[in-house]
Each structure stands twice: as structure tokens, then as C-alpha cells.
Design a protein around this motif. Structure first.
Motif, PDB file in Angstrom:
ATOM      1  N   PRO A 312      45.882 -46.546   0.707  1.00  0.00           N
ATOM      2  CA  PRO A 312      45.454 -46.286   2.309  1.00  0.00           C
ATOM      3  C   PRO A 312      45.459 -47.990   2.697  1.00  0.00           C
ATOM      4  O   PRO A 312      45.691 -47.664   4.390  1.00  0.00           O
ATOM      5  CB  PRO A 312      43.987 -46.059   2.066  1.00  0.00           C
ATOM      6  CG  PRO A 312      43.565 -45.248   1.009  1.00  0.00           C
ATOM      7  CD  PRO A 312      44.177 -46.323  -0.328  1.00  0.00           C
ATOM      8  N   SER A 313      45.366 -48.667   2.431  1.00  0.00           N
ATOM      9  CA  SER A 313      45.937 -49.422   2.565  1.00  0.00           C
ATOM     10  C   SER A 313      47.261 -50.706   2.858  1.00  0.00           C
ATOM     11  O   SER A 313      47.583 -51.653   3.382  1.00  0.00           O
ATOM     12  CB  SER A 313      44.631 -51.447   1.760  1.00  0.00           C
ATOM     13  OG  SER A 313      43.602 -50.781   2.237  1.00  0.00           O
ATOM     14  N   THR A 314      48.160 -49.565   2.609  1.00  0.00           N
ATOM     15  CA  THR A 314      49.689 -50.396   3.380  1.00  0.00           C
ATOM     16  C   THR A 314      50.536 -49.100   3.745  1.00  0.00           C
ATOM     17  O   THR A 314      50.149 -47.775   4.155  1.00  0.00           O
ATOM     18  CB  THR A 314      50.437 -49.419   1.602  1.00  0.00           C
ATOM     19  OG1 THR A 314      50.886 -48.839   0.861  1.00  0.00           O
ATOM     20  CG2 THR A 314      49.766 -51.286   0.695  1.00  0.00           C
ATOM     21  N   GLU A 315      51.770 -49.528   4.009  1.00  0.00           N
ATOM     22  CA  GLU A 315      52.210 -48.291   5.263  1.00  0.00           C
ATOM     23  C   GLU A 315      52.029 -47.376   4.513  1.00  0.00           C
ATOM     24  O   GLU A 315      52.220 -46.317   4.706  1.00  0.00           O
ATOM     25  CB  GLU A 315      53.419 -49.349   5.835  1.00  0.00           C
ATOM     26  CG  GLU A 315      53.965 -48.097   6.413  1.00  0.00           C
ATOM     27  CD  GLU A 315      56.093 -49.166   7.057  1.00  0.00           C
ATOM     28  OE1 GLU A 315      56.793 -47.611   7.069  1.00  0.00           O
ATOM     29  OE2 GLU A 315      55.522 -49.998   6.882  1.00  0.00           O
ATOM     30  N   LEU A 316      53.317 -47.086   3.108  1.00  0.00           N
ATOM     31  CA  LEU A 316      53.515 -45.765   2.606  1.00  0.00           C
ATOM     32  C   LEU A 316      52.373 -45.757   1.545  1.00  0.00           C
ATOM     33  O   LEU A 316      52.025 -43.924   2.580  1.00  0.00           O
ATOM     34  CB  LEU A 316      54.380 -46.774   1.124  1.00  0.00           C
ATOM     35  CG  LEU A 316      55.318 -45.444   0.272  1.00  0.00           C
ATOM     36  CD1 LEU A 316      56.085 -44.272   0.810  1.00  0.00           C
ATOM     37  CD2 LEU A 316      55.637 -46.113  -1.235  1.00  0.00           C
ATOM     38  N   GLY A 317      51.078 -46.238   1.386  1.00  0.00           N
ATOM     39  CA  GLY A 317      50.434 -45.803   1.198  1.00  0.00           C
ATOM     40  C   GLY A 317      50.171 -44.221   2.646  1.00  0.00           C
ATOM     41  O   GLY A 317      49.310 -43.018   1.890  1.00  0.00           O
ATOM     42  N   ASP A 361      60.220 -39.026   4.320  1.00  0.00           N
ATOM     43  CA  ASP A 361      59.813 -40.273   5.161  1.00  0.00           C
ATOM     44  C   ASP A 361      59.190 -40.476   6.439  1.00  0.00           C
ATOM     45  O   ASP A 361      58.975 -41.809   6.950  1.00  0.00           O
ATOM     46  CB  ASP A 361      61.098 -40.930   5.148  1.00  0.00           C
ATOM     47  CG  ASP A 361      61.458 -41.481   3.453  1.00  0.00           C
ATOM     48  OD1 ASP A 361      60.568 -41.281   2.720  1.00  0.00           O
ATOM     49  OD2 ASP A 361      62.273 -41.233   3.698  1.00  0.00           O
ATOM     50  N   ARG A 362      59.065 -39.695   7.524  1.00  0.00           N
ATOM     51  CA  ARG A 362      59.319 -38.792   8.716  1.00  0.00           C
ATOM     52  C   ARG A 362      57.187 -38.331   8.959  1.00  0.00           C
ATOM     53  O   ARG A 362      57.144 -38.225   7.984  1.00  0.00           O
ATOM     54  CB  ARG A 362      59.599 -39.169   9.638  1.00  0.00           C
ATOM     55  CG  ARG A 362      61.238 -39.549   9.155  1.00  0.00           C
ATOM     56  CD  ARG A 362      60.743 -40.845  10.414  1.00  0.00           C
ATOM     57  NE  ARG A 362      60.667 -40.089  12.007  1.00  0.00           N
ATOM     58  CZ  ARG A 362      60.573 -41.044  12.621  1.00  0.00           C
ATOM     59  NH1 ARG A 362      60.191 -42.407  12.247  1.00  0.00           N
ATOM     60  NH2 ARG A 362      60.229 -40.657  13.970  1.00  0.00           N
ATOM     61  N   ALA A 363      56.873 -38.909  10.017  1.00  0.00           N
ATOM     62  CA  ALA A 363      55.576 -37.826  10.409  1.00  0.00           C
ATOM     63  C   ALA A 363      55.946 -36.975  10.828  1.00  0.00           C
ATOM     64  O   ALA A 363      56.556 -36.710  11.326  1.00  0.00           O
ATOM     65  CB  ALA A 363      54.674 -38.746  10.790  1.00  0.00           C
ATOM     66  N   ALA A 570      52.171 -50.880  13.107  1.00  0.00           N
ATOM     67  CA  ALA A 570      53.305 -50.248  13.311  1.00  0.00           C
ATOM     68  C   ALA A 570      54.356 -50.283  12.663  1.00  0.00           C
ATOM     69  O   ALA A 570      55.623 -49.117  13.255  1.00  0.00           O
ATOM     70  CB  ALA A 570      54.095 -52.505  13.252  1.00  0.00           C
ATOM     71  N   GLY A 571      54.090 -50.053  11.139  1.00  0.00           N
ATOM     72  CA  GLY A 571      55.200 -49.393  10.018  1.00  0.00           C
ATOM     73  C   GLY A 571      54.958 -48.117  10.384  1.00  0.00           C
ATOM     74  O   GLY A 571      55.954 -47.187  10.275  1.00  0.00           O
ATOM     75  N   LEU A 572      53.575 -47.549  10.536  1.00  0.00           N
ATOM     76  CA  LEU A 572      53.149 -45.840  10.878  1.00  0.00           C
ATOM     77  C   LEU A 572      53.965 -46.227  11.837  1.00  0.00           C
ATOM     78  O   LEU A 572      54.502 -44.756  11.931  1.00  0.00           O
ATOM     79  CB  LEU A 572      51.795 -46.084  10.864  1.00  0.00           C
ATOM     80  CG  LEU A 572      50.433 -46.389   9.601  1.00  0.00           C
ATOM     81  CD1 LEU A 572      49.191 -46.353   9.076  1.00  0.00           C
ATOM     82  CD2 LEU A 572      51.167 -45.240   8.140  1.00  0.00           C
ATOM     83  N   GLU A 573      53.902 -46.289  12.993  1.00  0.00           N
ATOM     84  CA  GLU A 573      54.320 -46.298  14.141  1.00  0.00           C
ATOM     85  C   GLU A 573      56.192 -45.735  14.552  1.00  0.00           C
ATOM     86  O   GLU A 573      56.730 -44.184  14.848  1.00  0.00           O
ATOM     87  CB  GLU A 573      54.332 -46.790  15.091  1.00  0.00           C
ATOM     88  CG  GLU A 573      52.387 -46.899  16.097  1.00  0.00           C
ATOM     89  CD  GLU A 573      52.348 -48.242  16.606  1.00  0.00           C
ATOM     90  OE1 GLU A 573      50.791 -48.060  17.284  1.00  0.00           O
ATOM     91  OE2 GLU A 573      52.769 -48.844  16.888  1.00  0.00           O
ATOM     92  N   ALA A 574      56.431 -46.530  13.157  1.00  0.00           N
ATOM     93  CA  ALA A 574      58.044 -46.350  13.193  1.00  0.00           C
ATOM     94  C   ALA A 574      58.545 -45.347  11.972  1.00  0.00           C
ATOM     95  O   ALA A 574      59.446 -44.579  12.761  1.00  0.00           O
ATOM     96  CB  ALA A 574      58.969 -47.939  12.534  1.00  0.00           C
ATOM     97  N   ARG A 575      57.211 -44.781  11.259  1.00  0.00           N
ATOM     98  CA  ARG A 575      57.508 -43.433  11.112  1.00  0.00           C
ATOM     99  C   ARG A 575      57.311 -42.228  11.672  1.00  0.00           C
ATOM    100  O   ARG A 575      57.372 -41.356  11.507  1.00  0.00           O
ATOM    101  CB  ARG A 575      57.130 -43.173   9.729  1.00  0.00           C
ATOM    102  CG  ARG A 575      57.363 -44.309   9.011  1.00  0.00           C
ATOM    103  CD  ARG A 575      55.960 -44.579   7.746  1.00  0.00           C
ATOM    104  NE  ARG A 575      56.968 -45.596   6.644  1.00  0.00           N
ATOM    105  CZ  ARG A 575      57.176 -44.797   5.431  1.00  0.00           C
ATOM    106  NH1 ARG A 575      57.568 -43.699   4.968  1.00  0.00           N
ATOM    107  NH2 ARG A 575      57.778 -45.810   4.401  1.00  0.00           N
ATOM    108  N   GLY A 576      56.683 -42.367  13.358  1.00  0.00           N
ATOM    109  CA  GLY A 576      56.811 -41.885  14.094  1.00  0.00           C
ATOM    110  C   GLY A 576      54.614 -40.553  13.654  1.00  0.00           C
ATOM    111  O   GLY A 576      55.081 -40.310  15.446  1.00  0.00           O
ATOM    112  N   HIS A 577      54.254 -41.663  13.638  1.00  0.00           N
ATOM    113  CA  HIS A 577      52.899 -41.293  13.565  1.00  0.00           C
ATOM    114  C   HIS A 577      52.089 -42.059  15.204  1.00  0.00           C
ATOM    115  O   HIS A 577      53.071 -42.869  15.541  1.00  0.00           O
ATOM    116  CB  HIS A 577      51.898 -42.137  12.242  1.00  0.00           C
ATOM    117  CG  HIS A 577      52.522 -41.517  11.445  1.00  0.00           C
ATOM    118  ND1 HIS A 577      51.619 -40.351  10.873  1.00  0.00           N
ATOM    119  CD2 HIS A 577      53.070 -42.283  10.322  1.00  0.00           C
ATOM    120  CE1 HIS A 577      51.788 -40.495   9.822  1.00  0.00           C
ATOM    121  NE2 HIS A 577      52.845 -41.648   9.394  1.00  0.00           N
ATOM    122  N   VAL A 578      51.581 -41.295  15.639  1.00  0.00           N
ATOM    123  CA  VAL A 578      51.118 -41.682  16.932  1.00  0.00           C
ATOM    124  C   VAL A 578      50.044 -42.249  16.681  1.00  0.00           C
ATOM    125  O   VAL A 578      48.723 -41.281  16.662  1.00  0.00           O
ATOM    126  CB  VAL A 578      51.293 -40.121  18.303  1.00  0.00           C
ATOM    127  CG1 VAL A 578      50.478 -40.667  19.198  1.00  0.00           C
ATOM    128  CG2 VAL A 578      52.075 -38.988  18.250  1.00  0.00           C
TER     129      VAL A 578
END
Length: 618
Positions: A312-317, A361-363, A570-578
Motif C-alpha cells: 500500500p505504500s507504493t503508487e502501483l500497490g 492501469d486507470r482509476a 501525484a502518481g495516483l492522481e495521474a492514474r485518475g484517482h480523486v
């Protein structure tokens, strides 16, 4: 110590609390007084069930904004002689008069979030008494004595309780005078550290004990208390009080429908736990009348993925975990309830494989429940907070101008409480393990001081669990008299080689299992110690319909602790997460106890967020 997994971000070297270890007994709960009470029972020869019951009654006194005698309870436990996980069912059903037609006739389109119309049959007290009778060893008088003492003589009130009373002060003064009498002594809000007393509640506990006077055995004395609760003065007082209309979170006044006959018809019970395997462990949860199986579905979705995708501590996870949770929680909405739920399909390999393929790969910003042949359920209206206000639904009724209505999209462990008593993120938790191998994880909730007006002769109020049902026909969790509302209460027991090794839980409403999932991934896969897993940065999704009034969601929403890091966020936001930033130490109130069956070494850990939870043991 466990060995950290190099595929995970290394755990923190320094923890906020020690990993408690010993061989005698350990306890952990969301309030230090309850933990100390439970440990004191172990020290005086009681077993885990005596200790948990004593600690739980204390929690009703010292965390009244999070639970009370009028609330409910679920627990998962195993005994020293039978390691098979068993569920204690303290979730009462909807009253006989709680029909969708009645609520609609009252001008409501949702079950309110506060007020007696939201009350299910109280189940917590009877459940604890059942567990004590069948698996404890102490007399009820001795178990309940600490709670009586703290209610009668007072306990130092915590800042969280004071914040809650402050929020609903106007409601109490204007609409709920009996609550003002109890919680605004001298007409003012208490100050943190003040001794707060509840003589009426102490007297209720005394009368339950006195009901067993003259009974011929310990079991008979406890059963007499159960009967007095369900058929005596408690049920009669509730019946009388709720017939008077009072203000609800809808902004309108209504009488309740709970009757003495509803209490008389209910008794707590046991049932087998629902289980699933994950990475060599058996995870035990309630049935689908609770949200617990959604955690099992999520674990099954994640099981075959690379370890690096589970951190959970990484963008991918974080992304992968959130997307898996969305799928499981969408199924919760479509299928879970007190009826016939196709869990065998939902937990099957074929169904899980099909659902896993949806993780991209996207939210996702969609609600995507699966389909099960032969099972048809309606999906109730799904609204964002803004839509609920714009449409003039219950979210905006009677609470002032919609423009000033603040509707949060996440629960942070301590409850969100609105001035009208609406509450999310409620609950307390307690875990205990003893030297013999008895172990219990319990999550009591409901009957919060802000739930409905205080019943003066009882010193407590009713719960609001019916807000988790829908008034629309044909859903899996439609309000139906005699059926249990789909509760968010979701304790966890973990076994290895059929032996219990961990009891775990957290407050937090819809987030309870989301935060527990992070713990399980870090502990089972990541090699973190229990305290390291509790301390690590937390997150959860809000991209599903909430269980609490006004039942809204935030598509693609994710809430994170800032400690997750700017790069990951920032990586989560780039994947479309709000993304909503919650602060560095804001999410979760996890506690746990552990047991190594080979060595007999016991452990405990507790959350430092909120500066209230505590673990103890030796």
C-alpha cells in the motif's frame, strides 16, 4: 521478529508504540481504560471472554459517542478447546413496524441517520451476556463492576467525546432535552478531563445483576439478566420513550417503531464464520449480513498478484488495492444482506478471475458489480454529495441552507458528526487473548450519545443501524421487518494451519475492512510486525455507495494519509484517482492481539492516532 519482504517499502524502524509480547495474556482496545480493565481481569484469573466482556461494558461508558448499551455487536472468536472460528451475532433485526411503507408515509425517502426510526433491536448487551455465559468463568456482577464504577463515580472524559457533545449541543438544547440533561451537566459542555457520570446507566447494570438474585447457578443468573433486559424494565422503558415524536436527521419529527415485543423476540446467537484462504492463512469473518466477506473477496482478487503489487505504500500497490476494493464493495452493494447471498459464487475461482481482469492501469469511476446467474437485485439510486443536495433529498432537508451543508466523503476513525446527530465512522473495538489460547475480536457499535434522545431512566439511547437499509424494493439490503440490516461491523480472526494466530479490528464504518486489509497485506506479505503494520501510512477508497445516511459516494475517490508521500499521491492522481489528503496521522484505529501456537508467545498492538487506543499484556 518477522522478516521484511524486499518487495515492500521497508517498515519504520521506530514505532509509535511497542509490539507487546508475553506469555500470560494480552489485550488491546480503542480506549486505555477498557484495555486496562480487560488486562486486570486476566491478572485475576479470568479468561479472554471474561476480560473482553468486562472491557466492552467499560467501552460503553468511556466511549459513549462510539457505542452504548442500545447498540449492536459482532465478534469472531475461538476457544482453547475448539479453534474453529465462530461468529457472535449481536446484530438485532429491524422491528416489526419498520416497513418501507411506514417510512414513506412519514415523508422519508431514506431511513434517517439519527432518531429512533433508525433503531434496530439492540443486540450488544445480550450478545456479551451470551458469550460470558457460555465461554466465560466469572459472575456477571464481577465482570460488570468496573463499568458500574466508571458510570457511577465518573471517568475523565476524552477530547473526542467533548468534541461530539459540542457539535450536537444545539440539537440537545433545542430538541433533545433528556440528552442535554445527561451530557450538558450544569448546562455546559464538559471540559476534557472532567469526571463524567451516568447514574442512570449504573443503575441499569445493577438491576441486570439483581435480576439473577436467588438463581441456582452462574448460567441461570446470567440468563435472568438477559430476560430482564429483553422482557423487563429496559424493554418497557424503550417502548414508552420512543412513542413520543422527536427530531431526526431529516429535520422532521417522528416517533419510533421499536416496541417491547421486538426486544422480547430477539436473542443473540452464534453462527459459523465465513472464511477464505490467503497466502497460507485462513481469514475468518461474519456472513454477508455484514460487510466482512468483501474483505475476503478483495484478498482473493489480490492473492495471485506479484508481491510488489500488494504494497500500500507504493503508487502501483495503492492503485491496485483500491481498484480491487471497488470491485468487492460494488458486489457488497449488489448482493449482501440478510437473505440468500451467493457467497459460494462470489468467492469462487472462476468469478474472482473474471473480476480481477477488470483491474486496469486507470482509476475506475464506475460502480461495477458482477453478475451471478439466477440472482437479480435492483441497485438503489447512487448519488454524489452534491447531487443529493441539488435534488433536495434527505441530505439537505431541515438542516439549513444546502450551501452550508458540509457532507464529508470519508471516515477517519473518529466519527464525523453533524449538528443534527448524523454520524459516520462510528465504533469501538477490543481484542483479547489469554494463556490458554482463547481469543476474541469484537466490534461493538451504535447507541452513540448523538444517535437519538437519551432515555432518562436508562441513561442511554438507541442505535441507528437501520440507516444501512434501503427503502427501494428489490435490493439485497431493502428494509424488511425481522431481518438484520447489513452492518459495517467487521472483526477479523486469522488462522494458520487451523490455529488462531491473530485477532484484529478497527472502528471506521465503511473503512473498517479497508484499513484491516492494509494491515493484513503488510503483516502477511510484507513481513511487518503488528505495530509496524498499524503505524504505516493508510488509505481507503470512497468510490462506492456509503452505508451511512445520506448514502452518497465519490466516484474514483481515494483518501490518503499525507505520509504516503507526494510522489505516490501525484502518481495516483495521474492514474485518475480523486485524492483527498487526510493529514499525516488521520486514518484508522486498528488494534490486534497475536498468538504463536508453537511457542505460546502472545502479542498485542494498538493505534496511536487519536492518542486513545492502547495495548497491554505480559
Amino acid at each position: 521478529m518477522p522478516t521484511p519482504n524486499p518487495a515492500f517499502v521497508p517498515p519504520a524502524v521506530h514505532t509509535t508504540r511497542p509490539d507487546i509480547r508475553g506469555t500470560f495474556g494480552t489485550a488491546a482496545s480503542t480506549h486505555w481504560i477498557a484495555t486496562a480493565t480487560a488486562q486486570s481481569v486476566l491478572e485475576r484469573g479470568g479468561n479472554a471472554f471474561d476480560a473482553a466482556t468486562a472491557g466492552a461494558f467499560v467501552l460503553q461508558v468511556v466511549e459513549p459517542h462510539l457505542n452504548g448499551p442500545g447498540g449492536d455487536l459482532t465478534a469472531v472468536f475461538a476457544t482453547a478447546t475448539n479453534p474453529t472460528p465462530t461468529v457472535l451475532v449481536g446484530q438485532g433485526p429491524a422491528p416489526e413496524g419498520a416497513t418501507p411503507e411506514h417510512y414513506r408515509a412519514e415523508g422519508l425517502d431514506l431511513v434517517p441517520g439519527s432518531g429512533a426510526l433508525a433503531a434496530a433491536v439492540p443486540g450488544a448487551v445480550d450478545a456479551w451476556l451470551l458469550l460470558l455465559r457460555d465461554h466465560g468463568t466469572w459472575e456477571l456482577a464481577d465482570v460488570i463492576a468496573p463499568a458500574v464504577g466508571y458510570a457511577r463515580d465518573g471517568h475523565p472524559v476524552t477530547p473526542a467525546v467533548v468534541r461530539t457533545i459540542t457539535t450536537v449541543q444545539g440539537l440537545f438544547e433545542e430538541h433533545w432535552p433528556t440528552s442535554a440533561t445527561q451530557w450538558l451537566p450544569g448546562g455546559t459542555v464538559p471540559v476534557p478531563g472532567d469526571l463524567v457520570r451516568n447514574e442512570a446507566l449504573a443503575s441499569v447494570f445493577d438491576r441486570l445483576v439483581a435480576a439473577g438474585d436467588g438463581a441456582g447457578s452462574r448460567s441461570a443468573r446470567i440468563d435472568a439478566a438477559r430476560t430482564e433486559w429483553a422482557e423487563g424494565f429496559v424493554a418497557e422503558s424503550i417502548d414508552r420513550f420512543v412513542r413520543e415524536p422527536h427530531r431526526h436527521s431529516s429535520g422532521t419529527d417522528h416517533a419510533g417503531v421499536l416496541r417491547a415485543s421486538d426486544l422480547a423476540a430477539f436473542r443473540a446467537s452464534y453462527e459459523p464464520a465465513t472464511t477464505a484462504e490467503f497466502r497460507g492463512c485462513t481469514i475468518a469473518k461474519t456472513g454477508p449480513w455484514g460487510q466482512g466477506p468483501a474483505l475476503l473477496q478483495t484478498l482473493r482478487l489480490l492473492e495471485p498478484l506479484d508481491d510488489a503489487m500488494l504494497d500500500p505504500s507504493t503508487e502501483l500497490g495503492a492503485h491496485t488495492i483500491a481498484e480491487a476494493q471497488k470491485l468487492a464493495l460494488a458486489d457488497r452493494e449488489a448482493f449482501y444482506g440478510d437473505g440468500d447471498v451467493p457467497l459460494d459464487v462470489l468467492l469462487s475461482d472462476a468469478y474472482t478471475d473474471e473480476r480481477r481482469a477488470l483491474i486496469g492501469d486507470r482509476a475506475s469511476a464506475e460502480l461495477r458489480p458482477g453478475t451471478v446467474a439466477g440472482v437479480e437485485h435492483a441497485i438503489p439510486p447512487v448519488r454524489t454529495p452534491d447531487e443529493a443536495v441539488r435534488l433536495g433529498t434527505a441530505a439537505a432537508q431541515g438542516v439549513g441552507e444546502p450551501t452550508v451543508r458540509v457532507t464529508p466523503v470519508e471516515d477517519r476513525g473518529e466519527p464525523f458528526v453533524a449538528p443534527d446527530g448524523e454520524t459516520r465512522g462510528d465504533t469501538v473495538h477490543i481484542d483479547v487473548v489469554d494463556r490458554w489460547g482463547n481469543i476474541v475480536s469484537a466490534t461493538p457499535s451504535g447507541g452513540w450519545l448523538q444517535s437519538s434522545p437519551t432515555i432518562p431512566e436508562l441513561g442511554f439511547c438507541l442505535g441507528t443501524r437501520l440507516q444501512m437499509t434501503w427503502l427501494e424494493e428489490g435490493t439485497a439490503s431493502t428494509l424488511r421487518p425481522g431481518e438484520r440490516p447489513r452492518t459495517t461491523l467487521t472483526p477479523t480472526l486469522v488462522l494458520r494451519d487451523r490455529a488462531p494466530v491473530l485477532a484484529l479490528g478497527s472502528p471506521g464504518g465503511d473503512q473498517q475492512d479497508q484499513w484491516q486489509l492494509l494491515f493484513l497485506l503488510r503483516w502477511i506479505v510484507g513481513g511487518y510486525s503488528p505495530q509496524q503494520a498499524i503505524d504505516a501510512p493508510a488509505m481507503h477508497t470512497t468510490s462506492f455507495p456509503g452505508s451511512f445516511w445520506p448514502r452518497t459516494w465519490e466516484p474514483a475517490g481515494i483518501v490518503v494519509e499525507d505520509r504516503l508521500g507526494d510522489e505516490v499521491i501525484a502518481g495516483l492522481e495521474a492514474r485518475g484517482h480523486v485524492v483527498t489528503r487526510a493529514g499525516d496521522w488521520a486514518l484508522g484505529r486498528l488494534t490486534c492481539v497475536t498468538r504463536d501456537p508453537e511457542t505460546g508467545v502472545l502479542g498485542a498492538a494498538a493505534n496511536s492516532r487519536g492518542a486513545q487506543g492502547y495495548a497491554a499484556g505480559r
